[in-house]
Design a protein around this motif. Sequence first.
Motif, PDB file in Angstrom:
ATOM      1  N   UNK A  14      23.623  52.928  70.941  1.00 31.50           N
ATOM      2  CA  UNK A  14      22.320  53.395  70.484  1.00 31.50           C
ATOM      3  C   UNK A  14      21.471  54.041  71.547  1.00 31.50           C
ATOM      4  N   UNK A  15      21.998  54.176  72.754  1.00 31.09           N
ATOM      5  CA  UNK A  15      21.219  54.742  73.856  1.00 31.09           C
ATOM      6  C   UNK A  15      21.233  56.265  73.810  1.00 31.09           C
ATOM      7  N   UNK A  16      20.270  56.920  74.483  1.00 31.63           N
ATOM      8  CA  UNK A  16      20.294  58.381  74.590  1.00 31.63           C
ATOM      9  C   UNK A  16      21.600  58.892  75.195  1.00 31.63           C
ATOM     10  N   UNK A  17      22.146  58.146  76.143  1.00 35.10           N
ATOM     11  CA  UNK A  17      23.410  58.550  76.763  1.00 35.10           C
ATOM     12  C   UNK A  17      24.539  58.588  75.740  1.00 35.10           C
ATOM     13  N   UNK A  18      24.618  57.549  74.903  1.00 35.40           N
ATOM     14  CA  UNK A  18      25.658  57.518  73.867  1.00 35.40           C
ATOM     15  C   UNK A  18      25.473  58.665  72.882  1.00 35.40           C
ATOM     16  N   UNK A  19      24.228  58.892  72.475  1.00 34.01           N
ATOM     17  CA  UNK A  19      23.958  59.958  71.506  1.00 34.01           C
ATOM     18  C   UNK A  19      24.275  61.335  72.068  1.00 34.01           C
ATOM     19  N   UNK A  20      24.201  61.467  73.408  1.00 40.60           N
ATOM     20  CA  UNK A  20      24.527  62.747  74.040  1.00 40.60           C
ATOM     21  C   UNK A  20      26.017  62.902  74.306  1.00 40.60           C
ATOM     22  N   UNK A  21      26.784  61.830  74.093  1.00 38.47           N
ATOM     23  CA  UNK A  21      28.229  61.910  74.261  1.00 38.47           C
ATOM     24  C   UNK A  21      28.747  61.498  75.613  1.00 38.47           C
ATOM     25  N   UNK A  22      27.908  60.884  76.459  1.00 39.94           N
ATOM     26  CA  UNK A  22      28.399  60.410  77.753  1.00 39.94           C
ATOM     27  C   UNK A  22      29.352  59.236  77.549  1.00 39.94           C
ATOM     28  N   UNK A  23      30.324  59.114  78.458  1.00 41.62           N
ATOM     29  CA  UNK A  23      31.330  58.065  78.351  1.00 41.62           C
ATOM     30  C   UNK A  23      31.408  57.272  79.648  1.00 41.62           C
ATOM     31  N   UNK A  24      31.874  56.034  79.538  1.00 45.18           N
ATOM     32  CA  UNK A  24      32.125  55.230  80.727  1.00 45.18           C
ATOM     33  C   UNK A  24      33.083  55.979  81.643  1.00 45.18           C
ATOM     34  N   UNK A  25      32.801  55.934  82.949  1.00 45.78           N
ATOM     35  CA  UNK A  25      33.580  56.574  84.013  1.00 45.78           C
ATOM     36  C   UNK A  25      33.298  58.060  84.180  1.00 45.78           C
ATOM     37  N   UNK A  26      32.407  58.644  83.357  1.00 40.10           N
ATOM     38  CA  UNK A  26      31.930  59.995  83.667  1.00 40.10           C
ATOM     39  C   UNK A  26      31.250  59.972  85.029  1.00 40.10           C
ATOM     40  N   UNK A  27      31.350  61.066  85.772  1.00 36.47           N
ATOM     41  CA  UNK A  27      30.627  61.199  87.029  1.00 36.47           C
ATOM     42  C   UNK A  27      29.423  62.108  86.826  1.00 36.47           C
ATOM     43  N   UNK A  28      28.253  61.650  87.262  1.00 33.93           N
ATOM     44  CA  UNK A  28      27.061  62.500  87.245  1.00 33.93           C
ATOM     45  C   UNK A  28      27.064  63.294  88.548  1.00 33.93           C
TER      46      UNK A  28
END
Length: 285
Positions: A14-28
């Motif tokens: 439910x976070x903004x990150x999830x809604x934007x499609x970010x995934x665990x282990x992505x690098x910023x």
Amino acid sequence: DESGYYRVNEVYAGSPAEQAGLLQNDLIVAVEGQDAKTAGYTKTAELLMGEPGTSVVVTIRRDSVDSDVTVLRKSFEVPVVTMTMMDSNAYIRITDFSPAAVEQFQKIMNDIAAEGEAVTGIVFDVRNTRSGDLDSASDILDMLLPAGDLYSASYKDGTTELLRRSDTNEVTLPMVTIINSKTQYAAELFAADLRDYGKSKLVGVNTYGQGLMQEEYQLKDGSCVVLSNAQFMPAVSANFNGVGLVPDYETALSVDDEKKLLYDQLLPANDTQLSKAVEVLEAAK
């Protein structure tokens, strides 16, 4: 991350990150076009944050490919108590003991009660849980334990004061609690009280050993002093300051697995402490 960029360890539901499609282990690797490694951690965090309703462009690296993702900011309460089902056992992870944790824990216990006989045991995980307050830990313990003492304070003048008691409502399911060397303060009280009442065995390694109560004193210039003013004792057992809690079943992780656990990258199938906790729980049924 070893690359110098910032790894996404967890994406909350439910976070903004999830809604934007970010995934665990992505690098910023960049925020608003500014290289994250060059900007540094503090500046990168500042660039990510902003007013709800505004957006921020985050460049992520996934499978060696960089792409821009637009994240819509919003107010969001980080989940500090989570539950997943492992067959008929509820696995409950508590990362903080706070008023928010009390509310989240209550909801989870309501969900467990609604499941009825489908849930046959609970594994609590307070590994690496160092933040929180004793009153919030007591509020959570009150939901689990029968009527009785929760914790007391012992002062320098030799006096002892009972600070919290639980009511008659309790949870009767078998329980096991996983601890480690970074289980500290309120999390240690939680683990100690569950064991003192015969509700839970402890699995893992010796805890940190922070058994001092502290009080904050505001000074005229706006600064403050934090002083330790008492030792606190669990329901039955002694104060554990400087010595920690010794587990009933000592089970250590490898150095590599400890690092993975810290960054939420240890798979349940490879978590020997979790496996031992489930084994102890099943034996208690």
